[in-house]
Enzyme design. Structure first.
Site, PDB file in Angstrom:
ATOM      1  N   ILE A  47      25.802  32.671 -28.506  1.00 38.43           N
ATOM      2  CA  ILE A  47      24.425  32.806 -28.989  1.00 38.43           C
ATOM      3  C   ILE A  47      23.503  31.714 -28.453  1.00 38.43           C
ATOM      4  O   ILE A  47      22.302  31.761 -28.654  1.00 38.43           O
ATOM      5  CB  ILE A  47      24.350  32.845 -30.546  1.00 38.43           C
ATOM      6  CG1 ILE A  47      25.150  31.699 -31.178  1.00 38.43           C
ATOM      7  CG2 ILE A  47      24.793  34.187 -31.074  1.00 38.43           C
ATOM      8  CD1 ILE A  47      25.049  31.650 -32.690  1.00 38.43           C
ATOM      9  N   GLY A  48      24.048  30.740 -27.782  1.00 38.64           N
ATOM     10  CA  GLY A  48      23.179  29.698 -27.221  1.00 38.64           C
ATOM     11  C   GLY A  48      24.006  28.642 -26.522  1.00 38.64           C
ATOM     12  O   GLY A  48      25.239  28.658 -26.564  1.00 38.64           O
TER      13      GLY A  48
ATOM     14  N   GLY B  25      23.688  24.251 -25.160  1.00 44.53           N
ATOM     15  CA  GLY B  25      22.918  23.008 -25.035  1.00 44.53           C
ATOM     16  C   GLY B  25      23.488  22.192 -23.890  1.00 44.53           C
ATOM     17  O   GLY B  25      24.299  22.702 -23.107  1.00 44.53           O
TER      18      GLY B  25
ATOM     19  N   VAL C  94      27.296  27.617 -28.024  1.00 48.36           N
ATOM     20  CA  VAL C  94      27.277  28.005 -29.433  1.00 48.36           C
ATOM     21  C   VAL C  94      27.645  29.485 -29.519  1.00 48.36           C
ATOM     22  O   VAL C  94      27.072  30.310 -28.811  1.00 48.36           O
ATOM     23  CB  VAL C  94      25.895  27.720 -30.068  1.00 48.36           C
ATOM     24  CG1 VAL C  94      25.886  28.106 -31.539  1.00 48.36           C
ATOM     25  CG2 VAL C  94      25.523  26.252 -29.917  1.00 48.36           C
TER      26      VAL C  94
ATOM     27  N   LYS D 236      29.499  25.594 -32.861  1.00 53.07           N
ATOM     28  CA  LYS D 236      29.050  24.771 -31.736  1.00 53.07           C
ATOM     29  C   LYS D 236      30.297  24.151 -31.108  1.00 53.07           C
ATOM     30  O   LYS D 236      31.023  23.392 -31.766  1.00 53.07           O
ATOM     31  CB  LYS D 236      28.071  23.701 -32.266  1.00 53.07           C
ATOM     32  CG  LYS D 236      27.448  22.859 -31.199  1.00 53.07           C
ATOM     33  CD  LYS D 236      26.220  22.154 -31.732  1.00 53.07           C
ATOM     34  CE  LYS D 236      25.706  21.098 -30.799  1.00 53.07           C
ATOM     35  NZ  LYS D 236      24.425  20.551 -31.209  1.00 53.07           N
TER      36      LYS D 236
ATOM     37  N   ASP E 150      14.348  14.089 -32.833  1.00 53.77           N
ATOM     38  CA  ASP E 150      14.271  15.130 -31.791  1.00 53.77           C
ATOM     39  C   ASP E 150      13.645  16.396 -32.377  1.00 53.77           C
ATOM     40  O   ASP E 150      14.071  17.515 -32.068  1.00 53.77           O
ATOM     41  CB  ASP E 150      15.673  15.407 -31.227  1.00 53.77           C
ATOM     42  CG  ASP E 150      15.638  16.167 -29.906  1.00 53.77           C
ATOM     43  OD1 ASP E 150      14.561  16.212 -29.276  1.00 53.77           O
ATOM     44  OD2 ASP E 150      16.680  16.724 -29.515  1.00 53.77           O
TER      45      ASP E 150
HETATM   46  P1  ATP Z   1      20.340  20.183 -26.548  1.00 53.82           P
HETATM   47  O1  ATP Z   1      21.001  19.939 -25.237  1.00 53.82           O
HETATM   48  O2  ATP Z   1      19.055  20.966 -26.414  1.00 53.82           O
HETATM   49  O3  ATP Z   1      20.194  18.969 -27.384  1.00 53.82           O
HETATM   50  P2  ATP Z   1      22.617  20.924 -28.087  1.00 53.82           P
HETATM   51  O4  ATP Z   1      23.759  20.701 -27.152  1.00 53.82           O
HETATM   52  O5  ATP Z   1      22.413  19.893 -29.118  1.00 53.82           O
HETATM   53  O6  ATP Z   1      21.277  21.210 -27.309  1.00 53.82           O
HETATM   54  P3  ATP Z   1      21.962  22.941 -29.926  1.00 53.82           P
HETATM   55  O7  ATP Z   1      20.509  22.742 -29.660  1.00 53.82           O
HETATM   56  O8  ATP Z   1      22.461  22.474 -31.224  1.00 53.82           O
HETATM   57  O9  ATP Z   1      22.835  22.329 -28.779  1.00 53.82           O
HETATM   58  O10 ATP Z   1      22.289  24.475 -29.744  1.00 53.82           O
HETATM   59  C1  ATP Z   1      22.013  25.187 -28.540  1.00 53.82           C
HETATM   60  C2  ATP Z   1      21.447  26.565 -28.871  1.00 53.82           C
HETATM   61  O11 ATP Z   1      22.375  27.304 -29.683  1.00 53.82           O
HETATM   62  C3  ATP Z   1      20.172  26.527 -29.695  1.00 53.82           C
HETATM   63  O12 ATP Z   1      19.056  26.478 -28.869  1.00 53.82           O
HETATM   64  C4  ATP Z   1      20.237  27.825 -30.469  1.00 53.82           C
HETATM   65  O13 ATP Z   1      19.742  28.888 -29.673  1.00 53.82           O
HETATM   66  C5  ATP Z   1      21.713  28.054 -30.676  1.00 53.82           C
HETATM   67  N1  ATP Z   1      22.120  27.571 -32.012  1.00 53.82           N
HETATM   68  C6  ATP Z   1      22.482  26.303 -32.324  1.00 53.82           C
HETATM   69  N2  ATP Z   1      22.784  26.209 -33.625  1.00 53.82           N
HETATM   70  C7  ATP Z   1      22.614  27.449 -34.150  1.00 53.82           C
HETATM   71  C8  ATP Z   1      22.752  27.991 -35.468  1.00 53.82           C
HETATM   72  N3  ATP Z   1      23.137  27.231 -36.483  1.00 53.82           N
HETATM   73  N4  ATP Z   1      22.469  29.293 -35.649  1.00 53.82           N
HETATM   74  C9  ATP Z   1      22.077  30.064 -34.616  1.00 53.82           C
HETATM   75  N5  ATP Z   1      21.925  29.609 -33.354  1.00 53.82           N
HETATM   76  C10 ATP Z   1      22.190  28.322 -33.115  1.00 53.82           C
END
Ligand code: ATP
Length: 434
Positions: free
Chosen positions: A74-75, A77, A82, A97, A190
């Site tokens: 679903i995503g 980072g 995720v 995650k 952030d």
């Molecule tokens: P970044 O590199 O931007 O700091 P990150 O590694 O910390 O990202 P997250 O921002 O926590 O990762 O998550 C990446 C993506 O996953 C988010 O943009 C979102 O689309 C999806 N996502 C994260 N947590 C959730 C959640 N609890 N429910 C639904 N989607 C989520």
């Protein structure tokens, strides 16, 4: 190895009365004389996790993680992917995650442990809830509350700009979350539209605590440049020591500007130009933005941190006057007779919720001896995961995940642009006719 891991878990989790050993060693001829005790869902799951070939294969290939069945992505980072997942016992959806530990240098590991410890301290309807942390030698999994409505950045880009009522409802929830974090001495660092997730009912869930930090006093000075340049306060660009709360406040001002206008207040094609714009506080609020909202933006986006609105001033501003903040989130202590009553009511609701959770845990096969552990802050336990998921589910059933009510708004989804919350089931809850 995974099989052995779950054997240990299963030995711990099984009741001695109905132990795995007892049931598996009964021969067919004994079954008539001693009918097999029915396995509880927990016993069935823990048995499968160490004995069922398909389940073990799913664990090995990553289709299962601990008590969770993993589905699509679903995503992603910088360091994470995720995925959507389901709890095998409660069937609740969660976001998983996934972090590859081999790719994390010591700096990334430090950020990750801050993310976990900040989230462990926070329980608020507008903050993504951390249910559990699952560790394997190569990976780390954060089991998070699932927010299925996308993020605010995408929402704004799709809708161009949000209606006034939607902005009020969304901003009030962000404010409520940040107020709660700061009350717990946690600075997010952030805040940006990408980190404001939404549920299908328009409830805000502030996410991504990777840059968060815990301060001991409001006056603690910080010195690390964190976050995204477009949301960074002037003092961060000046490379000075800075105070945490005003930096989050500034980022909220940028989010608010973006929400109501569909554009960013500070735009430039190089970081150097952006820096100048931010330090000079050079932005213009379009004249069509409602006056009370303009005043709020101008109260927040002030170059000097000590002149910037405090969260309480933001809560009391005219623009947010029609919003009914969820009372329990704004006032940590009852300050009036009416609030004391509400406090009592809340206490009895908490007892009711606790009772419901215990009953469901028992039905699933958890015994009383598992529970003390689940109520501590140890996220690295499957029992904690189930406990927090059930607790959250019971709280949601009692309306804790409803967006705030806006008084005096006529419920006209077309006119108010409430189509932003297409999935909403209780539109009438958003608008109370005065
Ligand atoms: P970044 O590199 O931007 O700091 P990150 O590694 O910390 O990202 P997250 O921002 O926590 O990762 O998550 C990446 C993506 O996953 C988010 O943009 C979102 O689309 C999806 N996502 C994260 N947590 C959730 C959640 N609890 N429910 C639904 N989607 C989520």
């Amino acid at each position: 190895m995974l099989g052995r891991q779950y054997q240990v878990a299963s030995t711990r989790l099984h009741h001695s009365r109905h132990s795995l050993k007892d049931t598996s060693e009964v021969g067919p001829e004994d079954e008539e004389a001693y009918p097999l005790p029915r396995l509880s869902p927990l016993q069935k799951l823990t048995t499968d996790l160490c004995k069922d070939d398909k389940t073990i294969k799913d664990l090995v290939v990553g289709r299962r993680v601990g008590f969770y069945k993993v589905r699509g992505e679903i995503g992603f980072g910088t360091f994470s992917r995720v995925k959507l997942a389901f709890h095998a016992l409660t069937k609740d959806k969660v976001a998983l995650k996934i972090l590859d530990r081999t790719r994390l240098d010591s700096h990334a590991q430090r950020l990750l442990s801050r993310e976990i410890s900040s989230m462990e301290c926070l329980r608020h309807p507008n903050v993504v809830c951390l249910y559990e942390v699952v560790e394997t030698p190569s990976r780390l999994f954060l089991v998070l509350e699932y927010a299925g409505g996308g993020d605010l950045h995408n929402r704004i880009c799709t809708e161009t700009k949000l209606s006034d009522v939607t902005c009020k409802i969304t901003f009030a929830q962000i404010l409520s979350a940040v107020k709660y974090m700061h009350n717990h001495n946690i600075i997010h660092r952030d805040l940006k539209a990408e980190n404001v997730l939404l549920t299908s009912t328009g409830c805000v869930k502030v996410a991504d605590f990777g840059f968060s930090t815990q301060i001991s006093e409001r006056s603690d000075a910080l010195d690390t440049f964190c976050g995204s340049p477009q949301y960074a306060a002037p003092e961060l660009f000046r490379e000075e020591c800075y105070l945490g709360p005003p930096v989050d406040v500034w980022a909220m001002g940028v989010v608010l500007f973006f929400m109501v206008t569909g554009t960013m207040p500070f735009r430039a094609d190089t970081i150097g130009k952006l820096r100048r714009c931010v330090i000079e506080c050079a932005y213009t609020v379009p004249p069509w933005v409602p006056g009370p909202c303009q005043r709020l933006i101008k109260g927040i986006l002030k170059a000097a941190p000590d002149e910037r609105y405090a969260l309480d001033q933001m809560m009391g501003c005219n623009w947010l006057l029609p919003v009914e903040f969820p009372w329990s989130l704004v006032h940590p202590e009852p300050s009036s007779a009416q609030q004391s009553l509400l406090h009592l009511e809340r206490g009895s609701m908490e007892e009711e919720v606790e009772e419901e959770v215990r009953a469901t845990l028992e039905e699933l096969g958890f015994s009383a001896e598992h529970l003390p552990d689940s109520q501590t802050k140890h996220s690295r336990s499957p029992v904690t995961g189930v406990y927090r998921i059930l607790l959250h589910r019971a709280q949601k059933r009692r309306g804790c995940d409803c967006p705030p009510v806006v008084r005096g708004m006529v419920s006209d989804p077309k006119r108010e642009g409430l189509s932003a919350y297409r999935g909403i089931k209780h539109t009438s809850k958003l608008c109370v006719l005065s």
